[in-house]
Design a protein around this motif. Structure first.
Motif, PDB file in Angstrom:
ATOM      1  N   ILE A  32      -1.794  -2.335  -4.501  1.00 25.62           N
ATOM      2  CA  ILE A  32      -2.937  -2.732  -3.678  1.00 25.62           C
ATOM      3  C   ILE A  32      -4.228  -2.587  -4.495  1.00 25.62           C
ATOM      4  O   ILE A  32      -4.339  -1.694  -5.349  1.00 25.62           O
ATOM      5  CB  ILE A  32      -2.970  -1.910  -2.357  1.00 25.62           C
ATOM      6  CG1 ILE A  32      -3.892  -2.570  -1.340  1.00 25.62           C
ATOM      7  CG2 ILE A  32      -3.374  -0.463  -2.608  1.00 25.62           C
ATOM      8  CD1 ILE A  32      -3.581  -2.209   0.092  1.00 25.62           C
ATOM      9  N   MET A  80      -7.409  -1.866  -0.162  1.00 26.03           N
ATOM     10  CA  MET A  80      -7.476  -0.525   0.440  1.00 26.03           C
ATOM     11  C   MET A  80      -8.504  -0.516   1.562  1.00 26.03           C
ATOM     12  O   MET A  80      -8.295   0.067   2.630  1.00 26.03           O
ATOM     13  CB  MET A  80      -7.885   0.519  -0.615  1.00 26.03           C
ATOM     14  CG  MET A  80      -6.768   0.958  -1.522  1.00 26.03           C
ATOM     15  SD  MET A  80      -5.420   1.734  -0.644  1.00 26.03           S
ATOM     16  CE  MET A  80      -6.178   3.289  -0.214  1.00 26.03           C
ATOM     17  N   ASN A 135       0.827  -1.212   0.000  1.00 24.02           N
ATOM     18  CA  ASN A 135       0.000   0.000   0.000  1.00 24.02           C
ATOM     19  C   ASN A 135       0.861   1.262   0.000  1.00 24.02           C
ATOM     20  O   ASN A 135       0.535   2.246  -0.661  1.00 24.02           O
ATOM     21  CB  ASN A 135      -0.922  -0.014   1.227  1.00 24.02           C
ATOM     22  CG  ASN A 135      -1.816   1.202   1.284  1.00 24.02           C
ATOM     23  OD1 ASN A 135      -2.425   1.578   0.291  1.00 24.02           O
ATOM     24  ND2 ASN A 135      -1.884   1.844   2.433  1.00 24.02           N
ATOM     25  N   MET A 189      -7.263  -2.016   4.688  1.00 25.73           N
ATOM     26  CA  MET A 189      -6.176  -1.299   5.361  1.00 25.73           C
ATOM     27  C   MET A 189      -6.635  -0.698   6.687  1.00 25.73           C
ATOM     28  O   MET A 189      -5.820  -0.390   7.549  1.00 25.73           O
ATOM     29  CB  MET A 189      -5.628  -0.192   4.446  1.00 25.73           C
ATOM     30  CG  MET A 189      -4.686  -0.667   3.370  1.00 25.73           C
ATOM     31  SD  MET A 189      -3.273  -1.585   4.017  1.00 25.73           S
ATOM     32  CE  MET A 189      -2.476  -0.318   4.988  1.00 25.73           C
TER      33      MET A 189
END
Lengths: 90, 331
Positions: free
Chosen positions: A76, A81, A15, A84
């Motif tokens: 990513i 995402m 990421n 995350m």
């Protein structure tokens, strides 16, 4: 600050830098987790394939080195995402 | 991407999917062996205590999970992953694994035992055998797993086969709390299905070997501290008595087989998805017949052969084409 589990950290690294390669990830993890034997080429590859198969990361490019080693770069995904939030909130 | 590189990548990903299927098959086979050996251990003192009908299986299950958790911890120490336990438990996906453990271990197992007691084995087994179908439905809804018609047919055939194999005709005994038993069987089924879906969601980030290690230790702790007190003092009497007999060593060995099975099951769920892993895991009914025939005096009947054929067909359909498993979920 306490360390993240290694697989979480792999996703976080993907990421943080779009296009990061498996080899770069391994080198960073070797510095961050010097005492963890699980930080080796085979286990990190396993984590990357696992993250890819469930759709958290996507492959951008792959090259084959002269030593027949695969160097794959990742980004990513939207789903990654979304996940995350479980890493950034720790 | 060069053609050669592309081929190598594709081969590597198909190999990953095939390994997932292999783990699913191993999970089913080892769980079948585990079930047969546990049945044999339950026929030994102190589990033959007749003061409480369901105390002995619950105590045995608690001990089994305790030993499995210990073996898995040793395995994770050897592979250098032991530091991941504490790191994982601090995260939200790690806490989800705890929830999954409670769903599958104490809730799933205890309610299944109680369901057999209140409604009889015939009905309880028939209902709980459906857990892979519930798991597949939940996996398709919440994890967006791609499940084709062939895989659905395979899962349903495997469930039907395991039902045929495990079915015990109603004994004619009266069950005054029959509907309570049916309700508990439904709760057990949902518990096992939810365990699969929640743990698979957690394992998107959590290493599957650590997830199953946490699962077994949680299951043991909750059984020991919450479930056994409900059963009463007799449960602890049986538990402590088992340590003065050789049966505890049998369960330690069975716990190793159970640990291998659970490790394989969690790896399969992570690598091939909940639906396929559960479809493969339910083949334990077939393996239980095989190991029962090999290790005990189980007679092979035409019903068992019919069930076995249905499970085999179901498994072949569930495995399908590994090439389709490279990406488990829809976007």
């Amino acid at each position: 600050m306490s360390k993240l589990p290694i697989k979480f950290r792999v996703l976080q690294l993907v990421n943080q830098k779009k296009g990061i390669t498996n080899e770069e990830i391994l080198e960073i993890l070797k510095i961050e987790y010097p005492r963890d034997r699980v930080v080796n080429y085979k286990d990190i590859e396993y984590y990357l394939i696992s993250l890819k198969s469930v759709g958290l990361i996507d492959s951008i490019s792959v090259t084959l080195t002269d030593h027949n080693k695969l160097v794959e770069s990742y980004k990513i995904s939207d789903y990654g995402m979304n996940r995350m939030k479980y890493i950034n909130n720790n | 991407m060069e053609v050669n590189t592309q081929t190598i990548i594709q081969k590597r990903e198909i190999s990953f999917a095939k390994k997932g299927i292999g783990w699913g098959l191993l999970a089913g086979a080892s769980w079948g062996l585990d079930a047969v050996l546990m049945g044999m251990a339950l026929a030994l003192a102190p589990f033959t205590n007749t003061l409480s009908l369901f105390a002995a299986p619950l105590v045995a299950s608690c001990l089994h999970d305790g030993f499995s958790g210990t073996w898995l911890f040793i395995k994770n120490v050897i592979s250098g992953k032991w530091r991941e336990y504490a790191r994982t438990l601090k995260t939200r996906p790690g806490k989800l694994i705890l929830v999954a453990a409670i769903m599958g271990g104490p809730i799933g197992m205890s309610n299944s035992m109680l369901a057999i007691h209140f409604a009889g084995a015939a009905y309880a087994v028939a209902i709980t055998a459906a857990y892979p179908a519930i798991g597949a439905i939940l996996g398709a809804i919440f994890l967006k797993e791609k499940i084709g018609l062939r895989v659905w047919s395979g899962i349903l055939l495997a469930i039907l086969g395991s039902f045929v194999v495990a079915y015990v005709p109603p004994s004619g005994e009266s069950h005054p709390h029959f509907y309570l038993g049916i309700g508990l069987a439904v709760i057990a089924t949902i518990g096992w299905a939810l365990e699969g879906v929640i743990s698979t969601y957690g394992m998107d980030l959590v290493d599957s070997d650590i997830a199953i290690g946490i699962r077994e230790i949680t299951s043991f702790s909750v059984s020991f501290c919450v479930i056994l007190p409900f059963v009463g003092a007799v449960a602890y009497q049986i538990l402590f008595a088992s340590f003065s007999t050789s049966v505890v060593w049998y369960i330690a060995v069975i716990g190793l087989i159970g640990g291998i099975s659970q490790l394989s099951w969690y790896r399969a769920m992570n690598m091939t998805g909940v639906a396929r892993a559960m479809g493969l895991n339910v083949t334990y009914a077939l393996w239980a017949v095989f190991f029962g025939w090999l290790l005990s005096d189980l007679q092979i009947t035409s019903t068992l052969i019919t069930g076995a054929v249905l499970i085999c067909l179901g498994t072949i359909l569930t495995i399908g084409n590994p090439k389709q498993l490279v990406s488990i979920r829809g976007k």
